[in-house]
Design a protein around this motif. Structure first.
Motif, PDB file in Angstrom:
ATOM      1  N   SER A  83      53.487  25.683  36.008  1.00 27.62           N
ATOM      2  CA  SER A  83      52.837  26.571  36.981  1.00 27.62           C
ATOM      3  C   SER A  83      51.811  27.452  36.278  1.00 27.62           C
ATOM      4  O   SER A  83      51.952  27.792  35.107  1.00 27.62           O
ATOM      5  CB  SER A  83      53.881  27.435  37.703  1.00 27.62           C
ATOM      6  OG  SER A  83      54.651  28.128  36.778  1.00 27.62           O
ATOM      7  N   TYR A  85      49.750  30.925  35.884  1.00 22.27           N
ATOM      8  CA  TYR A  85      49.842  32.359  36.142  1.00 22.27           C
ATOM      9  C   TYR A  85      48.516  33.028  35.807  1.00 22.27           C
ATOM     10  O   TYR A  85      47.833  32.612  34.878  1.00 22.27           O
ATOM     11  CB  TYR A  85      50.941  33.003  35.267  1.00 22.27           C
ATOM     12  CG  TYR A  85      52.321  32.477  35.533  1.00 22.27           C
ATOM     13  CD1 TYR A  85      53.009  32.835  36.690  1.00 22.27           C
ATOM     14  CD2 TYR A  85      52.945  31.628  34.636  1.00 22.27           C
ATOM     15  CE1 TYR A  85      54.281  32.354  36.931  1.00 22.27           C
ATOM     16  CE2 TYR A  85      54.215  31.143  34.871  1.00 22.27           C
ATOM     17  CZ  TYR A  85      54.878  31.509  36.024  1.00 22.27           C
ATOM     18  OH  TYR A  85      56.138  31.033  36.273  1.00 22.27           O
ATOM     19  N   GLN A  86      48.183  34.041  36.572  1.00 24.84           N
ATOM     20  CA  GLN A  86      47.012  34.861  36.267  1.00 24.84           C
ATOM     21  C   GLN A  86      47.485  35.975  35.342  1.00 24.84           C
ATOM     22  O   GLN A  86      48.130  36.909  35.780  1.00 24.84           O
ATOM     23  CB  GLN A  86      46.418  35.446  37.556  1.00 24.84           C
ATOM     24  CG  GLN A  86      45.862  34.421  38.514  1.00 24.84           C
ATOM     25  CD  GLN A  86      44.599  33.756  38.000  1.00 24.84           C
ATOM     26  OE1 GLN A  86      43.843  34.339  37.236  1.00 24.84           O
ATOM     27  NE2 GLN A  86      44.370  32.529  38.427  1.00 24.84           N
ATOM     28  N   ASN A 148      48.795  41.473  38.918  1.00 29.82           N
ATOM     29  CA  ASN A 148      49.475  40.470  38.093  1.00 29.82           C
ATOM     30  C   ASN A 148      50.047  41.054  36.805  1.00 29.82           C
ATOM     31  O   ASN A 148      50.258  40.329  35.838  1.00 29.82           O
ATOM     32  CB  ASN A 148      48.500  39.327  37.759  1.00 29.82           C
ATOM     33  CG  ASN A 148      48.153  38.529  38.993  1.00 29.82           C
ATOM     34  OD1 ASN A 148      49.029  38.080  39.710  1.00 29.82           O
ATOM     35  ND2 ASN A 148      46.873  38.377  39.249  1.00 29.82           N
ATOM     36  N   PHE A 151      53.011  39.484  34.831  1.00 33.11           N
ATOM     37  CA  PHE A 151      52.869  38.323  33.955  1.00 33.11           C
ATOM     38  C   PHE A 151      52.244  38.696  32.607  1.00 33.11           C
ATOM     39  O   PHE A 151      51.863  37.816  31.840  1.00 33.11           O
ATOM     40  CB  PHE A 151      52.025  37.233  34.627  1.00 33.11           C
ATOM     41  CG  PHE A 151      52.547  36.830  35.977  1.00 33.11           C
ATOM     42  CD1 PHE A 151      53.819  36.321  36.107  1.00 33.11           C
ATOM     43  CD2 PHE A 151      51.758  36.973  37.118  1.00 33.11           C
ATOM     44  CE1 PHE A 151      54.307  35.950  37.356  1.00 33.11           C
ATOM     45  CE2 PHE A 151      52.236  36.606  38.355  1.00 33.11           C
ATOM     46  CZ  PHE A 151      53.521  36.106  38.481  1.00 33.11           C
ATOM     47  N   TYR A 154      53.138  37.055  29.236  1.00 31.14           N
ATOM     48  CA  TYR A 154      52.683  35.705  28.890  1.00 31.14           C
ATOM     49  C   TYR A 154      51.399  35.730  28.060  1.00 31.14           C
ATOM     50  O   TYR A 154      50.816  34.693  27.797  1.00 31.14           O
ATOM     51  CB  TYR A 154      52.427  34.878  30.161  1.00 31.14           C
ATOM     52  CG  TYR A 154      53.685  34.479  30.878  1.00 31.14           C
ATOM     53  CD1 TYR A 154      54.745  33.886  30.220  1.00 31.14           C
ATOM     54  CD2 TYR A 154      53.784  34.684  32.249  1.00 31.14           C
ATOM     55  CE1 TYR A 154      55.888  33.514  30.886  1.00 31.14           C
ATOM     56  CE2 TYR A 154      54.935  34.310  32.939  1.00 31.14           C
ATOM     57  CZ  TYR A 154      55.976  33.737  32.250  1.00 31.14           C
ATOM     58  OH  TYR A 154      57.104  33.361  32.925  1.00 31.14           O
TER      59      TYR A 154
END
Length: 156
Positions: A83, A85-86, A148, A151, A154
């Motif tokens: 998937s 992610y932003q 976001n 996230f 990440y």
């Protein structure tokens, strides 16, 4: 992206009239079909328009506009486990300046008006007053990064 060797940073030379690297960077953003002289004429004309409208130094107004339009964070797509992610990331100074100039020229071109010099002058004045499409784009970028934030771990 090339795996062999990284692109070397090019040296930015100052423009002949204002002795500013910012104006030469703006010239490159406006440049079309390699017509650098036409792009410079456009910019110098818009600088004259800015000075007439504001009765201030045009170079200072351009610097303020770029400072106001420079984003602090942006989102980058990162693929993790199938998937995407932003992921919000901080923007380095050079990239921030480049993004600001890119947005200023893009939204100046989209404006309605007679010549590109007038449209560019109006966009720069708006950006220095913290209004206009360029500032809206910066705020939109910041909102995306804020949304976001979960996230952020990440980051790479």
């Amino acid at each position: 992206m090339s795996r062999r060797n990284t692109a070397k940073k090019r040296i930015i030379h100052q423009d002949p009239i204002y002795k500013s690297k910012l104006i030469s960077m703006l010239t490159v953003r406006i440049l079309k079909n390699g017509k650098k002289g036409i792009a410079q004429k456009m910019i110098y004309e818009s600088m004259n328009i800015i000075e007439k409208k504001t009765q201030k130094n045009a170079l200072e107004i351009l610097e303020e506009a770029v400072r106001n339009a420079t984003p602090l964070v942006e989102v980058k797509a990162r693929r993790i486990g199938g998937s995407t992610y932003q992921v919000p990331m901080e923007v380095r100074a050079y990239r921030g300046t480049n993004l600001a100039l890119r947005w200023i020229t893009k939204f100046a071109a989209q404006r309605s008006g007679k010549s590109m010099a007038i449209k560019l002058a109006n966009e720069v004045i708006d950006a220095s007053n913290e209004s206009g499409n360029t500032i809206r784009k910066k705020e939109e970028t910041h909102k995306m990064a804020e949304a976001n934030k979960a996230f952020a771990h990440y980051r790479y």
